[in-house]
Enzyme design. Sequence first.
Site, PDB file in Angstrom:
ATOM      1  N   ASN A  83       0.812  -1.216   0.000  1.00 46.97           N
ATOM      2  CA  ASN A  83       0.000   0.000   0.000  1.00 46.97           C
ATOM      3  C   ASN A  83       0.846   1.267   0.000  1.00 46.97           C
ATOM      4  O   ASN A  83       1.927   1.319   0.577  1.00 46.97           O
ATOM      5  CB  ASN A  83      -0.929   0.014   1.224  1.00 46.97           C
ATOM      6  CG  ASN A  83      -2.020  -1.038   1.129  1.00 46.97           C
ATOM      7  OD1 ASN A  83      -2.427  -1.410   0.036  1.00 46.97           O
ATOM      8  ND2 ASN A  83      -2.489  -1.515   2.268  1.00 46.97           N
ATOM      9  N   HIS A  84       0.316   2.293  -0.642  1.00 50.27           N
ATOM     10  CA  HIS A  84       0.927   3.620  -0.684  1.00 50.27           C
ATOM     11  C   HIS A  84      -0.091   4.662  -0.231  1.00 50.27           C
ATOM     12  O   HIS A  84      -1.272   4.356  -0.058  1.00 50.27           O
ATOM     13  CB  HIS A  84       1.400   3.938  -2.108  1.00 50.27           C
ATOM     14  CG  HIS A  84       2.561   3.113  -2.565  1.00 50.27           C
ATOM     15  ND1 HIS A  84       3.820   3.639  -2.762  1.00 50.27           N
ATOM     16  CD2 HIS A  84       2.664   1.791  -2.860  1.00 50.27           C
ATOM     17  CE1 HIS A  84       4.653   2.686  -3.164  1.00 50.27           C
ATOM     18  NE2 HIS A  84       3.959   1.543  -3.233  1.00 50.27           N
ATOM     19  N   LEU A  85       0.382   5.889  -0.063  1.00 46.28           N
ATOM     20  CA  LEU A  85      -0.503   6.987   0.376  1.00 46.28           C
ATOM     21  C   LEU A  85      -1.291   7.502  -0.823  1.00 46.28           C
ATOM     22  O   LEU A  85      -0.974   8.527  -1.415  1.00 46.28           O
ATOM     23  CB  LEU A  85       0.321   8.112   1.002  1.00 46.28           C
ATOM     24  CG  LEU A  85       1.049   7.762   2.300  1.00 46.28           C
ATOM     25  CD1 LEU A  85       1.988   8.894   2.705  1.00 46.28           C
ATOM     26  CD2 LEU A  85       0.059   7.483   3.418  1.00 46.28           C
TER      27      LEU A  85
END
Length: 221
Positions: free
Chosen positions: A82-84
């Site tokens: 996951n990333h922002l």
Amino acid sequence: MHGPDPHQPFPLAGYDRLCFLKNVIQSPQIEVGEYTYYDDFETVANFEKHVRYRFEFTGDTLRIGKFCMIASGVEFIMNGANHLSEAVSAYPFAVFGHGWEHAMAGKNYPTKGDTVIGHDVWIGYRALILPGVTIGNGSIVAAGAVVTRDVPPYSLVGGNPARLIRPRFAPELIALLQALQWWHWPAERITRHVQELTDPPSETALQALLQKYGHAPEDTP
């Protein structure tokens, strides 16, 4: 005899590309129930390689129940991927340091929690399971499916993204199967009823088994 030894890594004599998965897993982030098998075209060591983005700092776990069937090439994506996605930039600056190491101060990467595969679940060739998904007991995931959301018990899903193709059984039969939870039975009882477990379910037969054995304890993979 009461079925194969669940503690035997390779239950098929002379064949080492199908394993009872619980006995070959080493990662503490992967939990597997008894009799769940994994079949690989090359080596069963590939399974952990296909649990992608598995980082201890994310704290998530892949939990797989009993009597599951996992085909070669199945991939699980964990929360480490996951990333922002709602920030100005999704780039993981902090990973690279050199003045960027404090980019995540006071922040956390998004997480969707554990990935949970119920009991008696069949996952077909090269299916892809995304983080935080729960696949209900008795479900079938078609080959090549990309599972992005929870799958109800006893459902057949397929496609990209995976969608419900159809429930496997009528709602009243699913409710009885969920109550019966045969996967928690002792091996001796499974052996006595193994032919019934390979018959199409009937309300009469399931009610009789429930009357005889009662409801199983709370269902946890």
